[in-house]
Design a protein around this motif. Sequence first.
Motif, short mmCIF file in Angstrom:
data_model
loop_
_atom_site.label_atom_id
_atom_site.label_comp_id
_atom_site.label_asym_id
_atom_site.label_seq_id
_atom_site.Cartn_x
_atom_site.Cartn_y
_atom_site.Cartn_z
N ALA A 81 -6.32 -6.67 -1.44
CA ALA A 81 -6.80 -5.57 -2.28
C ALA A 81 -7.40 -4.46 -1.41
N TRP A 110 -5.94 -0.75 -1.45
CA TRP A 110 -6.85 0.26 -2.01
C TRP A 110 -7.14 1.38 -1.02
N ARG A 169 0.84 -1.20 0.00
CA ARG A 169 0.00 0.00 0.00
C ARG A 169 0.87 1.25 0.00
N PHE A 200 -4.82 5.25 -9.44
CA PHE A 200 -5.49 4.15 -10.13
C PHE A 200 -6.93 4.52 -10.46
N SER A 220 -9.94 -7.57 -8.60
CA SER A 220 -9.44 -8.48 -7.58
C SER A 220 -10.05 -9.86 -7.74
N CYS A 252 -9.70 -1.08 -9.57
CA CYS A 252 -9.01 -2.25 -9.02
C CYS A 252 -9.79 -3.50 -9.37
N MET A 259 -13.97 -1.01 -7.15
CA MET A 259 -13.24 -2.26 -6.99
C MET A 259 -14.11 -3.37 -7.58
N LEU A 307 -5.11 -1.49 -11.21
CA LEU A 307 -4.52 -2.36 -10.19
C LEU A 307 -5.23 -3.70 -10.25
#
Length: 510
Positions: A127, A131, A104, A112, A117, A115, A138, A209
Amino acid sequence: MPFVTLAPPPLRGCLYLPQPKRVSPFTVRSSSSLQEIDKSSSAAERKLSTELYASVPFPPIRTAKRVVLVRHGQSTWNAEGRIQGSSNFSILTKKGEAQAETSRQMLIDDSFDVCFSSPLIRSKRTAEIIWGPREEAMITDSDLREIDLYSFQGLLKHEGKAKFGAAYRQWQVDAANFNIDGHYPVRELWARARSCWTKILTHDSRSVLVVAHNAVNQALVATAIGLGTEYFRILLQSNCGVSVLDFTPRSDGGSPYICLNRLNQTPNSPVASSGSSGGRKTSKRIILVCQGSTQNDPEAKFPNSGDQPMNMLGIIQSQKTAELLLDLKISSIVSSPKNASVETATIISKLQEAADCLGADCVPRYVEMKEIQDLNVEDILLQSAKGTTEVSTLQPGWLKELEDGVASTLWDQSGRAWQKLLTELSDGSDPEKIVVAVGHPVLHIAFMGQCLNLTKDWMGSFNLDAGSISVIDFPDGPTGRGVIRCINYTAHLGRWSIPITRTTVDDEAF
């Protein structure tokens, strides 16, 4: 922040590539060295095996895109030595949580856009830690789950060996052809990874990410640059290791240019491991050290080329690299005869020789240094008509712009130099040997291709920065297959390091 979950696509939506017989061009030995499997194949078969993946186009993109892959932190089943696969029973250990926190911090300044995951607990929790308070979306995607290992899942490794015998051995030494419960897990994983790329690249984002797992991240890296299932366990992914891929649009709207900018930037030092690569003990290692930055040469077509001495930044980079390697007992250092490479090698050598001489009765340890002409590629670069003095950095994938004749000369010379490195690694009776090779980033990019048994056309698929290191282990010795532990590691440079990611600002290219 709540996750948005992508439902698994229908079976017909997955990309299943035709699978030829997977064979290894190398002799593969088990860790016990009690048995040997010799897989032989023609060069044409090996080339076809990889081209099946390289020939399937990726969706076109409109703007440059950077994708940052992170493996989850240490899990309870990692710590126990248990086979996890796509099971969802393990969670992060305290060490795993700390690793995620380090990641992190490594990525805290990046903007970003999204994300992606894996839905499995260990990855999803990693994650969430990385994050942090970001408000962007996400997304969990079932295709990012770890490799499906069916009946293997949940077993301790010695239990798998006892219960499945030949199948477990094949999983160790010939994973591409490994079959269990009627499935080929690695082949299925490669198809799933290729499907993931379509979703990632078509998402409306520029900085992505992805937090997932060891095997699936290996597959993502490999499929991105066009490598087949025979490369499983060759591109390491440590707990919370970070890998970076750059995607650049083509002017004709076709499949983007793809460059592996960084592989396995780990929270801990990549050279401080216990000598294990992919679960196998290794005692032979080549460390590629990119020479430090050089003084400006108005006549140089490319950065850090020519025969200029290092500037102050280059000296700092070399000193930081020498400190990183301090705990290793380096057997020999080979370098290009160019000034910057020799200076970098000398700084490393002097610190190595002083490391064992901190007491009153000590005797300085001698580290052999050699200059090898074949490690000099700067003179080849000067033959290129495309270089300009306006180039300020070696942009990812820039080698694809070299004229074919220059690229061929560079590739042929790197092949000779690589063989000399392997010979250097073989020389002597020392069962543990570490060879450091110092040279221009272009040389080491070519070495990546030589190690992976590729062709010169792959040189544009890798990027290295001045002062970086890359580590290649040889668990089967110099005649076996090299396992790449990391590429373009720069965390040791501290405040002078190249950021893992770069902030997206308007339409500025990465």
